[in-house]
Design a protein around this motif. Structure first.
Motif, PDB file in Angstrom:
ATOM      1  N   CYS A 156       0.852  -1.190   0.000  1.00  0.00           N
ATOM      2  CA  CYS A 156       0.000   0.000   0.000  1.00  0.00           C
ATOM      3  C   CYS A 156       0.892   1.245   0.000  1.00  0.00           C
ATOM      4  O   CYS A 156       2.058   1.174   0.353  1.00  0.00           O
ATOM      5  CB  CYS A 156      -0.885   0.022   1.241  1.00  0.00           C
ATOM      6  SG  CYS A 156      -2.122  -1.283   1.285  1.00  0.00           S
ATOM      7  N   HIS A 207      -2.482  -1.347   7.271  1.00  0.00           N
ATOM      8  CA  HIS A 207      -2.354  -2.156   8.486  1.00  0.00           C
ATOM      9  C   HIS A 207      -1.652  -1.396   9.609  1.00  0.00           C
ATOM     10  O   HIS A 207      -1.261  -1.993  10.609  1.00  0.00           O
ATOM     11  CB  HIS A 207      -1.618  -3.467   8.194  1.00  0.00           C
ATOM     12  CG  HIS A 207      -2.186  -4.225   7.033  1.00  0.00           C
ATOM     13  ND1 HIS A 207      -1.623  -4.185   5.784  1.00  0.00           N
ATOM     14  CD2 HIS A 207      -3.293  -4.995   6.933  1.00  0.00           C
ATOM     15  CE1 HIS A 207      -2.343  -4.924   4.944  1.00  0.00           C
ATOM     16  NE2 HIS A 207      -3.364  -5.423   5.615  1.00  0.00           N
ATOM     17  N   PRO A 254       2.977  -4.015  11.124  1.00  0.00           N
ATOM     18  CA  PRO A 254       3.643  -5.264  10.751  1.00  0.00           C
ATOM     19  C   PRO A 254       4.810  -5.131   9.780  1.00  0.00           C
ATOM     20  O   PRO A 254       5.585  -6.069   9.637  1.00  0.00           O
ATOM     21  CB  PRO A 254       2.523  -6.095  10.116  1.00  0.00           C
ATOM     22  CG  PRO A 254       1.568  -5.086   9.581  1.00  0.00           C
ATOM     23  CD  PRO A 254       1.624  -3.929  10.540  1.00  0.00           C
TER      24      PRO A 254
HETATM   25 FE1  FES Z   1       1.404  -1.294   4.846  1.00  0.00          FE
HETATM   26 FE2  FES Z   1       0.324  -3.628   5.514  1.00  0.00          FE
HETATM   27  S1  FES Z   1       0.575  -2.780   3.546  1.00  0.00           S
HETATM   28  S2  FES Z   1       1.104  -2.067   6.821  1.00  0.00           S
END
Ligand code: FES
Length: 143
Positions: free
Chosen positions: A93, A108, A123
């Motif tokens: 992301c 996340h 994470p």
């Molecule tokens: Fe960024 Fe999971 S894609 S924390």
């Protein structure tokens, strides 16, 4: 005696071996390409030398995400500009615009330091790859 019959059996094994060697060589090359940890990320073609952000758009302790190149530009301290890949190493992301010296991934919740790109909270582990930048006039340029 037909030389071509004897010649065809031996090269058949040779071809298999050759394919195996080629496969290992290709894998090795692929790993070398992927495993270039610590190396500068390969930005979009033609980005070097271009202004990716204006200094006025990058607040101290914060920054801005440049969607066009998936780069986040930060200003950890007055007059010091940094740039990192905006792609989160967890699942890919894009991190959000930095605030209070932290870049946060909206997916996340991973957090990264604006001065180093290093992971502060998982994470995600590791860091956002850095780009070398310099200031030219009122622009921030990838070098
Ligand atoms: Fe960024 Fe999971 S894609 S924390």
């Amino acid at each position: 005696m037909k030389g071509s019959e004897q010649g065809s059996a031996v090269p058949a094994i040779g071809r298999r071996e050759a394919l195996g060697v080629a496969g290992v060589a290709a894998c090795g090359l692929a790993l070398a390409g992927c495993g270039a940890g610590g190396a500068e990320p390969d930005p979009a073609p033609g980005i070097k030398g271009q202004v990716i952000a204006k200094t006025a758009d990058v607040p101290v302790g914060g920054g801005t995400v440049v969607d066009r190149w998936k780069i986040v530009v930060t200003q950890p301290t007055e007059g010091v500009y940094k740039a990192f890949s905006a792609v989160c190493p967890h699942r890919g992301c894009a991190v959000g615009a930095p605030r209070d010296n932290v870049m946060t991934c909206p997916c996340h919740g991973s957090e990264f330091a604006v001065d180093s790109g290093k992971s502060l909270k998982g994470p995600a582990t590791g860091q956002l790859p850095a780009y070398q930048v310099k200031v030219e006039g009122d622009g921030i340029v990838v070098v």
